[in-house]
Design an enzyme around this catalytic site. Structure first.
Site, PDB file in Angstrom:
ATOM      1  N   LYS A  35     -50.238  42.269  42.110  1.00  0.00           N
ATOM      2  CA  LYS A  35     -50.373  40.821  41.882  1.00  0.00           C
ATOM      3  C   LYS A  35     -51.332  40.546  40.714  1.00  0.00           C
ATOM      4  CE  LYS A  35     -51.912  39.959  46.065  1.00  0.00           C
ATOM      5  NZ  LYS A  35     -51.944  41.247  46.774  1.00  0.00           N
ATOM      6  N   ARG A  90     -52.869  33.411  52.052  1.00  0.00           N
ATOM      7  CA  ARG A  90     -52.782  34.676  52.791  1.00  0.00           C
ATOM      8  C   ARG A  90     -52.597  34.458  54.283  1.00  0.00           C
ATOM      9  NH1 ARG A  90     -55.492  38.078  48.696  1.00  0.00           N
ATOM     10  NH2 ARG A  90     -55.389  40.271  49.274  1.00  0.00           N
ATOM     11  N   ARG A 122     -57.319  53.397  42.068  1.00  0.00           N
ATOM     12  CA  ARG A 122     -58.158  52.363  41.471  1.00  0.00           C
ATOM     13  C   ARG A 122     -59.613  52.526  41.934  1.00  0.00           C
ATOM     14  NH1 ARG A 122     -56.700  46.069  42.225  1.00  0.00           N
ATOM     15  NH2 ARG A 122     -57.448  46.453  44.339  1.00  0.00           N
ATOM     16  N   ARG A 180     -64.970  48.881  43.143  1.00  0.00           N
ATOM     17  CA  ARG A 180     -64.752  47.933  44.241  1.00  0.00           C
ATOM     18  C   ARG A 180     -64.966  48.639  45.571  1.00  0.00           C
ATOM     19  NH1 ARG A 180     -59.496  44.132  43.636  1.00  0.00           N
ATOM     20  NH2 ARG A 180     -59.651  44.280  45.903  1.00  0.00           N
ATOM     21  N   ARG A 225     -56.770  46.773  55.312  1.00  0.00           N
ATOM     22  CA  ARG A 225     -56.284  45.637  54.520  1.00  0.00           C
ATOM     23  C   ARG A 225     -54.771  45.498  54.658  1.00  0.00           C
ATOM     24  NH1 ARG A 225     -58.813  47.501  49.052  1.00  0.00           N
ATOM     25  NH2 ARG A 225     -57.532  45.903  48.089  1.00  0.00           N
TER      26      ARG A 225
END
Ligand code: B4P
Length: 191
Positions: A14, A89, A128, A134, A146
């Site tokens: 996204k 969401r 990532r 992160r 998640r």
């Protein structure tokens, strides 16, 4: 105004595609993940509350993100349209968004939903996590939490927009440019 939702599970691309789409179509990019990370970086009270949930892979309360989106809409009165990334969401967020847009005599034109297998999502986010810094990407258990949160609370958002025939599924695997071309084709046919 042309308003678009880019939808999909964590790691579906996204954020990656939003950057390209906002440049091409001149839309204002609203990413609740980015807005929350900015609150965390500035160490605000909201950011600290959000961080404890995000680090566990859980969603932040609806009131918090709806408030952020409401402010962002008010701050951009002359936008040609908005690209919503990572929002809504939950079904409650979807209804709140419809109400906010109605107040501006606008609505969602389409939801483009990126379809990616769970294995690929985990691979991308683990990768990532090696460089992003992160904290929600550097632990596979949090990544899986998640994805579970997505199935439990977020997947239903697509059913909400399906009642209005606004959902288009897009294959989210392949090169970034191929996926961008598929998304652009759908937007071009509506804009
Ligand atoms: P977000 O910031 O929205 O992040 P995300 O879902 O993890 O990422 P995205 O799908 O944008 O993936 P990306 O393009 O970067 O959310 C983070 C957290 O914030 C949530 O867990 C939640 O706690 C909170 N939150 C946010 N919004 C909320 C809301 N509305 N309500 C409540 N809580 C909220 O891609 C991922 C990786 O894949 C990148 O490394 C990218 O390079 C790679 N990639 C992309 N496309 C690829 C391709 N085609 N092939 C290979 N790799 C690709």
């Amino acid at each position: 105004m042309f308003n678009l939702i880019l939808f999909g599970p964590p790691g579906s691309g996204k954020g990656t595609q939003s950057e390209k789409l906002t440049v091409k179509y001149g839309l204002k990019h609203l990413s609740t993940g980015d807005l929350l990370r900015s609150e965390i970086n500035r160490q605000t009270a909201l950011g600290m509350e959000a961080k404890s949930l995000m680090d566990k892979g859980q969603l932040v309360p609806d009131e918090v993100v709806v408030g952020m989106i409401s402010s962002a809409l008010d701050e951009n009165p002359r936008a040609m349209g908005f690209l919503f990334d990572g929002f809504p969401r939950t079904s409650a967020q979807a209804k709140a968004l419809d109400n906010l847009l109605e107040l501006k005599e606008s609505s969602i034109a389409v939801m483009l939903a990126l379809d990616v297998t769970e294995e690929e999502l985990v691979n991308r986010l683990v990768k990532r996590g090696e460089t992003s810094g992160r904290s929600d990407d550097n632990n596979e258990q949090v990544i899986r939490a998640r994805i579970t949160e997505y199935h439990n609370k977020t997947a239903a958002v697509a059913y909400y927009y399906e009642q209005f025939n606004k959902v288009v599924m897009i294959k989210g695997e392949g090169s970034i440019d191929e996926i961008f071309a598929s998304l652009s084709k759908e937007i071009d046919s509506r804009i």
